[in-house]
Design a protein around this motif. Structure first.
Motif, PDB file in Angstrom:
ATOM      1  N   PHE A 145       0.833  -1.207   0.000  1.00 46.53           N
ATOM      2  CA  PHE A 145       0.000   0.000   0.000  1.00 46.53           C
ATOM      3  C   PHE A 145       0.869   1.259   0.000  1.00 46.53           C
ATOM      4  O   PHE A 145       0.600   2.216  -0.742  1.00 46.53           O
ATOM      5  CB  PHE A 145      -0.919  -0.010   1.214  1.00 46.53           C
ATOM      6  CG  PHE A 145      -1.684   1.269   1.399  1.00 46.53           C
ATOM      7  CD1 PHE A 145      -2.733   1.601   0.554  1.00 46.53           C
ATOM      8  CD2 PHE A 145      -1.328   2.165   2.410  1.00 46.53           C
ATOM      9  CE1 PHE A 145      -3.428   2.790   0.718  1.00 46.53           C
ATOM     10  CE2 PHE A 145      -2.014   3.356   2.573  1.00 46.53           C
ATOM     11  CZ  PHE A 145      -3.069   3.670   1.725  1.00 46.53           C
ATOM     12  N   GLN A 151      -5.307  -0.304  -2.612  1.00 42.08           N
ATOM     13  CA  GLN A 151      -6.020  -0.916  -1.505  1.00 42.08           C
ATOM     14  C   GLN A 151      -6.545  -2.294  -1.896  1.00 42.08           C
ATOM     15  O   GLN A 151      -6.644  -2.620  -3.082  1.00 42.08           O
ATOM     16  CB  GLN A 151      -7.184  -0.026  -1.071  1.00 42.08           C
ATOM     17  CG  GLN A 151      -6.779   1.252  -0.368  1.00 42.08           C
ATOM     18  CD  GLN A 151      -7.995   2.015   0.112  1.00 42.08           C
ATOM     19  OE1 GLN A 151      -8.789   2.502  -0.685  1.00 42.08           O
ATOM     20  NE2 GLN A 151      -8.143   2.124   1.427  1.00 42.08           N
ATOM     21  N   TYR A 189      -4.765  -0.313   4.140  1.00 36.00           N
ATOM     22  CA  TYR A 189      -4.903  -0.998   2.859  1.00 36.00           C
ATOM     23  C   TYR A 189      -6.273  -1.651   2.670  1.00 36.00           C
ATOM     24  O   TYR A 189      -6.557  -2.188   1.610  1.00 36.00           O
ATOM     25  CB  TYR A 189      -3.802  -2.054   2.687  1.00 36.00           C
ATOM     26  CG  TYR A 189      -3.685  -3.051   3.816  1.00 36.00           C
ATOM     27  CD1 TYR A 189      -4.610  -4.094   3.983  1.00 36.00           C
ATOM     28  CD2 TYR A 189      -2.624  -2.974   4.714  1.00 36.00           C
ATOM     29  CE1 TYR A 189      -4.502  -5.009   5.009  1.00 36.00           C
ATOM     30  CE2 TYR A 189      -2.499  -3.894   5.754  1.00 36.00           C
ATOM     31  CZ  TYR A 189      -3.438  -4.905   5.896  1.00 36.00           C
ATOM     32  OH  TYR A 189      -3.311  -5.812   6.923  1.00 36.00           O
TER      33      TYR A 189
END
Length: 532
Positions: A145, A151, A189
């Motif tokens: 991330f 994500q 993330y």
């Protein structure tokens, strides 16, 4: 694309190519709304055979980066939504089937095995960003991330199988919950986490690891009600397509009820009935009737009476809040009933906080569970019910009264008569076999009151409808007079066919003849189809 990381869209491709596919892509508009919000942690719990895995296949096909799924969603509901293009195939997806890891991993090594499998695929995709040190899955995802600003969407199937299948392994359960918390909670993330299982998430013992999840369960599906199973309109369309009777479909597979959608059908059973062109009991799962028997045989005060009351068509009040969301720590009668709601053996009315048996398919499961011992008196009543129905249809009043006396004696140790509601439950149990040809309705609104019990014949049975009025400590003749005075038959004004008025009285002081019965015939004047 891999097996765990960005899985291909083949699963959803197979779904839409199937003989029956019901468009549930509207669910995607809900999950799109929750991405990167406080509501992004979603736990959807439903019984087996209610489409949980199919929903995950759909979400994987829609979100997975590297797939080109536009053709699969062409013409489906989600394509008309404003957010459709914004999120289509735009995320790295991690798909975890916990049942698979539990089966394949060595004992107590579930999370380690999961980490190894997912890390292997992550290194293929992002190997240049990950150092060679074994620093764990959460650390690796944070590094990805930070370097890419990408994500992940987590799709977790059978999240609760560790709790269900390793009920005594408290160490493994705690380790697993800690793993999920570290993987998901407060991690930048995570764009969305969508978990499915049978049990909702709250806590196990005193350990509350996943309190960030929003729960959508069989006691309250909130915004996801219409995606829990098939709706009335969807089943009507299937019945038209396959030329199957809608009323009988309702009798077999309807009954699950929520705030907005009060008629939700078991989707897998409906599909099998349509494909086979035959109504039957298609309830097959790992929680077979032997498991149901364990729960209904538990020695909690009042549980057996509640089961009998529901078998008779009644409802029982349930406090679902005491349930600890596992299958081992059952301390109260309400815990057992709540578990049966989550397993799909009971339906739940959240407004009235009442549980009930939803349909004919589940009634057969209860009968099977009780047939192997522990419920002999109830089974004798059920076996005698077919003769009772025959005597009622033939107008044999004295034989009906005698049969009800015998049924009362059988269940008196379980179900105590103290008002007309308990009497109605016992009568409903005594007429158990009528459900082959009838739909039982308790307290049918009539405009001038409520008919205690109405038996509406299923189509093509050729049976008369039954309007049954019960009088506790009053005569059967009084019951018949009330049916007429309050014009209960007007509630069946759309029904064409013969109607039997059945008055039943119960005299608590007459030990020799507790019940009396009067049966009269009433001809309906209309020519409409059978009402539902």
């Amino acid at each position: 694309m891999g097996f765990y990381v960005n899985p291909k869209n083949r699963g959803f491709w197979e779904s839409i190519r199937s003989k029956i596919y019901v468009d549930k892509t509207g669910l995607i508009s809900c999950t799109n709304e929750y991405i990167n919000t406080e509501q992004k942690f979603i736990c959807v719990s439903r019984p087996r055979r209610f489409g949980k895995s199919m929903a995950l296949k759909m979400l994987a096909a829609y979100y997975s980066r590297g797939c080109d799924s536009a053709d699969l969603f062409a013409g489906l509901q989600i394509e008309r939504e404003e957010t459709y293009r914004q999120h289509l195939n735009q995320y790295d997806v991690i798909w975890l089937n916990m049942q698979q890891f539990l089966i394949e991993a060595a004992p107590e090594k579930v999370t380690e095995y999961l980490t190894e499998e997912v890390m292997r695929e992550l290194k293929k995709e992002y190997g240049e960003l990950l150092d060679s040190q074994d620093r764990g899955l959460a650390v690796a995802l944070r590094e990805i991330f930070v370097e890419t600003d990408r994500q992940f969407i987590f799709l977790i199937d059978e999240w609760d199988c560790v709790m269900r299948e390793r009920q005594t392994s408290e160490g493994l359960q705690k380790q697993y919950l800690d793993f999920l918390r570290n993987l998901l909670k407060d991690q930048p993330y995570v764009a969305l986490a969508y978990m499915t299982g049978i049990l909702p998430v709250k806590k196990y013992g005193e350990h509350s690891a996943l309190n960030m999840f929003w729960e959508y369960s069989m006691t309250d599906q909130k915004a996801l009600e219409e995606y829990t199973g098939f709706t009335e309109d969807e089943v009507k369309a299937l019945c038209d397509r396959f030329q199957m009777d809608f009323d009988e479909t309702c009798s077999w597979y309807d009954g699950y009820s929520f705030a907005r959608f009060q008629h939700i059908f078991n989707p897998r059973s409906v599909v099998e009935a349509m494909c086979n062109r035959r109504f039957s009991n298609y309830w097959v799962s790992t929680e077979v009737y032997d498991a149901l028997k364990i729960y209904i045989d538990m020695d909690f005060d009042g549980l057996r009476a509640d089961i009998v009351q529901m078998l008779g068509g009644g409802r029982v009040r349930v406090n679902t809040r005491s349930f600890r969301n596992d299958m081992r720590n059952l301390d109260l009668k309400d815990d057992v009933l709540t578990l049966l709601i989550h397993l799909g053996y009971l339906a739940y009315d959240s407004e009235r906080k009442e549980a009930f048996i939803p349909n004919k398919e589940i009634i057969e499961e209860f009968e099977s569970a009780m047939s192997t011992g522990g419920w002999p008196e109830v089974m004798r009543v059920l076996k005698a019910s077919e003769r009772l129905v025959e005597d009622t249809l033939a107008g044999r009043e004295s034989r009906v009264a005698e049969a009800l006396d015998r049924a009362h004696m059988e269940v008196s140790s379980i179900l105590t008569y103290n008002d007309e509601n308990s009497l109605a439950c016992a009568i409903g149990l005594a007429y158990y076999s009528a459900r082959k040809d009838y739909r039982l309705i308790r307290e049918l609104p009539t405009g001038r009151g409520f008919a205690d019990i109405v038996f509406l014949p299923l189509p093509h049975t050729g049976k008369p409808a039954l309007v049954v009025e019960l009088k506790y400590d009053k005569s059967a003749r009084t019951a018949i007079r009330q049916i007429k005075d309050r014009q209960y038959t007007q509630a069946l004004e759309d029904y064409a066919g013969e109607i039997l008025l059945v008055g039943i009285g119960y005299d608590k002081d007459n030990a020799d003849k507790l019940h009396s019965c009067v049966i009269e015939r009433w001809e309906s004047q209309t020519c409409a189809d059978t009402v539902r």
